[in-house]
Design a protein around this motif. Structure first.
Motif, PDB file in Angstrom:
ATOM      1  N   GLY A   1       6.541   2.450   2.774  1.00 27.16           N
ATOM      2  CA  GLY A   1       7.602   3.094   3.536  1.00 27.16           C
ATOM      3  C   GLY A   1       8.475   2.114   4.291  1.00 27.16           C
ATOM      4  N   LEU A   2       8.050   0.844   4.348  1.00 33.28           N
ATOM      5  CA  LEU A   2       8.811  -0.168   5.095  1.00 33.28           C
ATOM      6  C   LEU A   2       8.705  -1.510   4.364  1.00 33.28           C
ATOM      7  N   LEU A   3       9.432  -1.624   3.256  1.00 35.77           N
ATOM      8  CA  LEU A   3       9.365  -2.826   2.433  1.00 35.77           C
ATOM      9  C   LEU A   3      10.444  -3.850   2.773  1.00 35.77           C
TER      10      LEU A   3
ATOM     11  N   HIS B   1       2.843  -0.862  10.046  1.00 36.50           N
ATOM     12  CA  HIS B   1       3.318  -0.871   8.666  1.00 36.50           C
ATOM     13  C   HIS B   1       3.487  -2.268   8.080  1.00 36.50           C
ATOM     14  N   LEU B   2       3.064  -3.286   8.827  1.00 37.63           N
ATOM     15  CA  LEU B   2       3.210  -4.664   8.349  1.00 37.63           C
ATOM     16  C   LEU B   2       2.166  -5.555   8.996  1.00 37.63           C
TER      17      LEU B   2
ATOM     18  N   THR C   1       0.840  -1.200   0.000  1.00 38.34           N
ATOM     19  CA  THR C   1       0.000   0.000   0.000  1.00 38.34           C
ATOM     20  C   THR C   1       0.876   1.253   0.000  1.00 38.34           C
ATOM     21  N   SER C   2       0.284   2.375  -0.320  1.00 39.17           N
ATOM     22  CA  SER C   2       1.014   3.640  -0.229  1.00 39.17           C
ATOM     23  C   SER C   2       1.344   3.930   1.226  1.00 39.17           C
TER      24      SER C   2
ATOM     25  N   TYR D   1      14.213  -4.545  -4.554  1.00 37.83           N
ATOM     26  CA  TYR D   1      15.363  -3.664  -4.330  1.00 37.83           C
ATOM     27  C   TYR D   1      15.626  -3.481  -2.840  1.00 37.83           C
ATOM     28  N   ASP D   2      14.568  -3.345  -2.057  1.00 38.26           N
ATOM     29  CA  ASP D   2      14.712  -3.182  -0.611  1.00 38.26           C
ATOM     30  C   ASP D   2      15.057  -4.484   0.102  1.00 38.26           C
ATOM     31  N   ASN D   3      15.065  -5.570  -0.640  1.00 45.88           N
ATOM     32  CA  ASN D   3      15.374  -6.886  -0.059  1.00 45.88           C
ATOM     33  C   ASN D   3      16.444  -7.613  -0.879  1.00 45.88           C
ATOM     34  N   LYS D   4      17.538  -6.906  -1.143  1.00 45.22           N
ATOM     35  CA  LYS D   4      18.626  -7.473  -1.949  1.00 45.22           C
ATOM     36  C   LYS D   4      19.287  -8.679  -1.289  1.00 45.22           C
TER      37      LYS D   4
END
Length: 322
Positions: free
Chosen positions: A175-177, A265-266, A132-133, A210-213
């Motif tokens: 904001g918190l991926l 956020h999760l 979500t946004s 990308y946020d979880n490389k």
């Protein structure tokens, strides 16, 4: 040097097949390459040569396009049966997503779990994953549930089986991926890598990867961008509204929360967290089949001596419809 490389690749192939074997799921060449559990990436040509060599020496087996661990030929038929059972579920999921994507704060919707691999059983529900946004997760979840309830698609709390019902069991805020350190393992990497994305606004799946490389530590062939310009837009009014919906829904759920992860956020609605049992099963399978490979003992005999295949108790996920 070449012999050591061949051994390393073959061991990685066995680890890859061992993970999918937990779910009675043989793999094709392209799938082995995508989910290859090696320290370094390799070409498809080299992988194919290694697979042929492993088949020749009986360290793995092949039936048509499918590769699997020794003695597991029966899972080819299981996969084909489940593929047919998955077809109507995918149609339901796609029709449902066409409704849900109109919610403006929803940025990504993907199918997770067994259906993402078209490996569902007839009575399975349909698991959906949402991004979500920023600061709208709980408002978005409320709107998603309203739509699903109005159209009779949502799996309810007391739906013991929930055949073909929609189970929106994971939400993340843009904001918190980044996934927490305690869940950075092959289980989560495979879940993220095999997500079947049905709606993606502004490349959010690419942002998620990308946020979880760290996923590349387990699956070096997953395609992740090296550079990505990410900005997060925040609406202060929606932020306040979202806090209200978080408090409201948390109060409603608080008496029934067990192992679920519920944060601003999760959200992960997995009351029976399968991660640790599956990691243990994978570890056991790898030990059996790698021992067979390294000692030249029959893997089938070893597997029969210490059968590690999953049971309904360890692999069934009963998700209530909060």
């Amino acid at each position: 040097m070449q012999e050591q490389q061949n051994k390393s690749i073959e061991q990685s192939i066995i680890r890859t097949l061992a993970y999918s074997d937990i779910f009675d799921y043989p793999l094709k060449l392209s799938e082995i390459h995508k989910f290859y559990s090696g320290a370094n990436s390799i070409s498809k040509i080299l992988l194919k040569d290694s697979l042929n060599l492993a088949v020749r020496f009986g360290r793995i087996q092949r039936n048509g396009d499918y590769y699997f661990l020794p003695g597991r030929n029966s899972i080819v038929n299981i996969r084909e049966i489940r593929q047919r059972a998955s077809v109507p579920k995918l149609k339901i999921a796609k029709r449902t997503v066409r409704l849900l994507k109109n919610i403006p704060t929803v940025k990504l919707i993907g199918i997770s779990g067994s259906l993402a691999s078209r490996n569902s059983e007839k009575n399975d529900d349909i698991d959906l994953f949402f991004i979500t946004s920023k600061n709208t997760l709980w408002l978005s979840r409320f709107l998603v549930n309203i739509v699903l309830i109005l159209f009779g698609k949502k799996r309810g709390r007391f739906d013991f089986i929930g055949t073909n019902k929609i189970c929106p069991n994971m939400y993340m805020d843009e904001g918190l991926l980044s996934i927490g350190f305690d869940r950075r393992n092959i289980f989560t990497a495979r879940e993220a890598g095999q997500l079947l994305v049905l709606f993606d606004k502004n490349n959010f799946y690419e942002r998620f990867l990308y946020d979880n490389k760290w996923i590349l530590n387990f699956l070096p062939h997953i395609k992740i961008s090296d550079r990505l310009d990410i900005s997060h837009n925040e609406n202060k009014i929606l932020t306040l509204v979202d806090r209200f919906f978080f408090i409201l829904q948390f109060i409603y759920m608080s008496g029934r929360i067990t192992q679920e992860e519920v944060r601003p956020h999760l959200v992960r609605f997995h009351p029976q967290d399968r991660m640790h049992p599956i990691l243990e099963l994978h570890k056991q399978r790898c030990r059996i089949y790698l021992t067979a490979r390294n000692t030249r003992l029959p893997a089938k005999a070893l597997a029969m001596a210490g059968d590690t295949r999953g049971t309904p108790d360890t692999l069934t996920l009963d998700t209530p419809g909060y």
